[in-house]
Design a protein around this motif. Structure first.
Motif, PDB file in Angstrom:
ATOM      1  N   HIS A   1      44.573  26.480  40.816  1.00  0.00           N
ATOM      2  CA  HIS A   1      45.535  25.394  40.134  1.00  0.00           C
ATOM      3  C   HIS A   1      45.371  25.372  38.751  1.00  0.00           C
ATOM      4  O   HIS A   1      44.845  24.295  38.227  1.00  0.00           O
TER       5      HIS A   1
ATOM      6  N   LEU B   1      47.869  24.640  36.493  1.00  0.00           N
ATOM      7  CA  LEU B   1      48.497  23.607  36.015  1.00  0.00           C
ATOM      8  C   LEU B   1      48.011  22.105  36.239  1.00  0.00           C
ATOM      9  O   LEU B   1      48.013  21.587  37.158  1.00  0.00           O
ATOM     10  N   LEU B   2      47.149  21.675  35.412  1.00  0.00           N
ATOM     11  CA  LEU B   2      46.803  20.337  35.432  1.00  0.00           C
ATOM     12  C   LEU B   2      47.499  19.371  34.899  1.00  0.00           C
ATOM     13  O   LEU B   2      48.257  19.295  33.947  1.00  0.00           O
ATOM     14  N   SER B   3      47.383  18.208  35.467  1.00  0.00           N
ATOM     15  CA  SER B   3      48.058  17.025  34.645  1.00  0.00           C
ATOM     16  C   SER B   3      47.261  16.646  33.333  1.00  0.00           C
ATOM     17  O   SER B   3      46.201  17.076  33.357  1.00  0.00           O
ATOM     18  N   GLU B   4      47.743  15.786  32.560  1.00  0.00           N
ATOM     19  CA  GLU B   4      47.219  15.474  31.398  1.00  0.00           C
ATOM     20  C   GLU B   4      45.930  14.742  31.724  1.00  0.00           C
ATOM     21  O   GLU B   4      44.780  14.903  31.063  1.00  0.00           O
ATOM     22  N   GLU B   5      45.984  13.710  32.740  1.00  0.00           N
ATOM     23  CA  GLU B   5      44.747  13.064  33.185  1.00  0.00           C
ATOM     24  C   GLU B   5      43.647  13.774  33.513  1.00  0.00           C
ATOM     25  O   GLU B   5      42.464  13.797  33.228  1.00  0.00           O
ATOM     26  N   GLU B   6      44.078  14.921  34.236  1.00  0.00           N
ATOM     27  CA  GLU B   6      42.804  15.910  34.866  1.00  0.00           C
ATOM     28  C   GLU B   6      42.306  16.881  33.743  1.00  0.00           C
ATOM     29  O   GLU B   6      41.340  17.084  33.548  1.00  0.00           O
ATOM     30  N   MET B   7      43.179  17.096  32.793  1.00  0.00           N
ATOM     31  CA  MET B   7      43.053  17.934  31.651  1.00  0.00           C
ATOM     32  C   MET B   7      41.986  17.290  30.829  1.00  0.00           C
ATOM     33  O   MET B   7      40.817  17.763  30.350  1.00  0.00           O
TER      34      MET B   7
ATOM     35  N   GLU C   1      47.418  13.070  20.470  1.00  0.00           N
ATOM     36  CA  GLU C   1      46.635  13.141  21.569  1.00  0.00           C
ATOM     37  C   GLU C   1      45.421  14.097  21.310  1.00  0.00           C
ATOM     38  O   GLU C   1      44.462  13.965  21.954  1.00  0.00           O
TER      39      GLU C   1
ATOM     40  N   GLU D   1      46.122  21.595  25.936  1.00  0.00           N
ATOM     41  CA  GLU D   1      46.032  22.615  26.828  1.00  0.00           C
ATOM     42  C   GLU D   1      45.195  23.904  26.170  1.00  0.00           C
ATOM     43  O   GLU D   1      44.388  24.279  26.860  1.00  0.00           O
TER      44      GLU D   1
END
Length: 318
Positions: free
Chosen positions: A9, A11-17, A41, A284
């Motif tokens: 997976h 492609l992580l969300s920003e929160e997961e990243m 950010e 990223e």
């Protein structure tokens, strides 16, 4: 989240990243250093945000095993010179510097050949091989102090920023041999940008970086306006009774000022004042660099040994 799961997976969300960056920072025993001109950010995830001098000092002091440098290539090189036994990572190896690219070590050697008794003072915005040819390395915050301290009977080559050199000449009264380089961001800030903001915000004070091509215009038209390094901008804004400031440098310095000096208003001089190289660093690629320990920046030992002396002088002064 396991490495295998990340590969399944990607492609992580920003929160997961953000969670992964925090986890990897601890796991890798890493420190994240970010320049003032980084995206907001990226500044928010950094352990330290500062100018070139502040970041060099933090790189010299850190006991982290991995340094993730959210800046541009010459900054990561400086960290590598100061930390030869550590892993220094640059999230995007394409993040260069238009000012540093104007000057080569061969250019410095050519001047030295014609001026064997001269002294070479280079701005921190230079490559390691250029620093290796220099006697002193400086930042916008200590360039005046360094040049003022040098023997008056020695010729001085100041490179590569011609606008910072002009500021040093005005402040010290010294005539310098100047390399005609410029930062594409600061050179692009025009007198009309300053005049337009002053007309719209007549109560605001200016915070103007000495690399700006419009500095002479500002000095002539607003003689009480000091030219300030980015750290100097923070100190001035804290001390000043003014409540609003026009920030005449790269736009994302506004974010740091807002964090450091809450309750005051900071207005970018022009939205076009953006460093395309600084913006190559993203959440990223910070995450990917930490995950893979990729994009290592290193300097050959012989070159690093020669570059270290002027860098250490820069850290010690001002």
């Amino acid at each position: 989240m396991s490495q295998n799961l990340l590969q399944l997976h990607p492609l992580l969300s920003e929160e997961e990243m953000l969670r992964e960056i925090e986890r990897l920072r601890v796991e890798r025993k890493a420190v994240i250093l970010a320049h003032n001109y980084q995206r907001p950010e990226v500044q928010r995830i950094a352990d330290f945000v500062g100018d070139s001098l502040g970041l060099a000092r933090k790189a010299a002091e850190t006991d982290a095993e991995v340094i993730v440098f959210a800046g541009v290539h010459f900054m990561a090189e400086t960290a590598a010179v100061l930390n030869p036994s550590k892993t220094v990572l640059l999230p995007n190896l394409e993040a260069g510097c238009s000012l540093a690219d104007t000057l080569t070590a061969a250019d410095v050697r050519a001047w030295k050949a014609q001026n064997p008794d001269g002294l070479v003072v280079v701005y921190v915005n230079t490559t390691a091989d250029v620093k290796a040819e220099a006697d002193y390395c400086v930042t916008s915050g200590n360039a005046v102090q360094v040049v003022a301290s040098l023997p008056e009977d020695r010729k001085i080559f100041f490179a590569p920023d011609m606008f910072l050199a002009a500021h040093v000449e005005r402040q010290t009264g010294r005539k310098l041999d100047v390399w005609l380089g410029e930062c594409h961001v600061h050179a692009g800030i025009r007198p009309e940008h300053i005049d337009a903001q002053r007309a719209e915000h007549p109560e605001a004070e200016f915070l103007i970086h000495p690399e700006c091509g419009c500095a002479s215009h500002a000095i002539y038209n607003f003689p009480d306006t000091p030219l300030l390094s980015t750290e100097g901008m923070i100190h001035h804004a804290r001390r000043s009774e003014a409540s609003a400031f026009i920030v005449v440098t790269e736009t994302d310095m506004v974010h740091r000022l807002e964090q450091e000096v809450p309750g005051k208003t900071f207005i970018p001089v022009h939205r076009s004042a953006r460093c395309e190289y600084m913006k190559m660093i993203t959440l990223e690629n910070v995450y990917e660099t930490l995950r893979d320990l990729s994009n290592r920046v290193s300097v050959a030992p012989e070159l690093a040994e020669r570059a270290l002396k002027p860098i250490e002088r820069m850290i010690a002064i001002g």
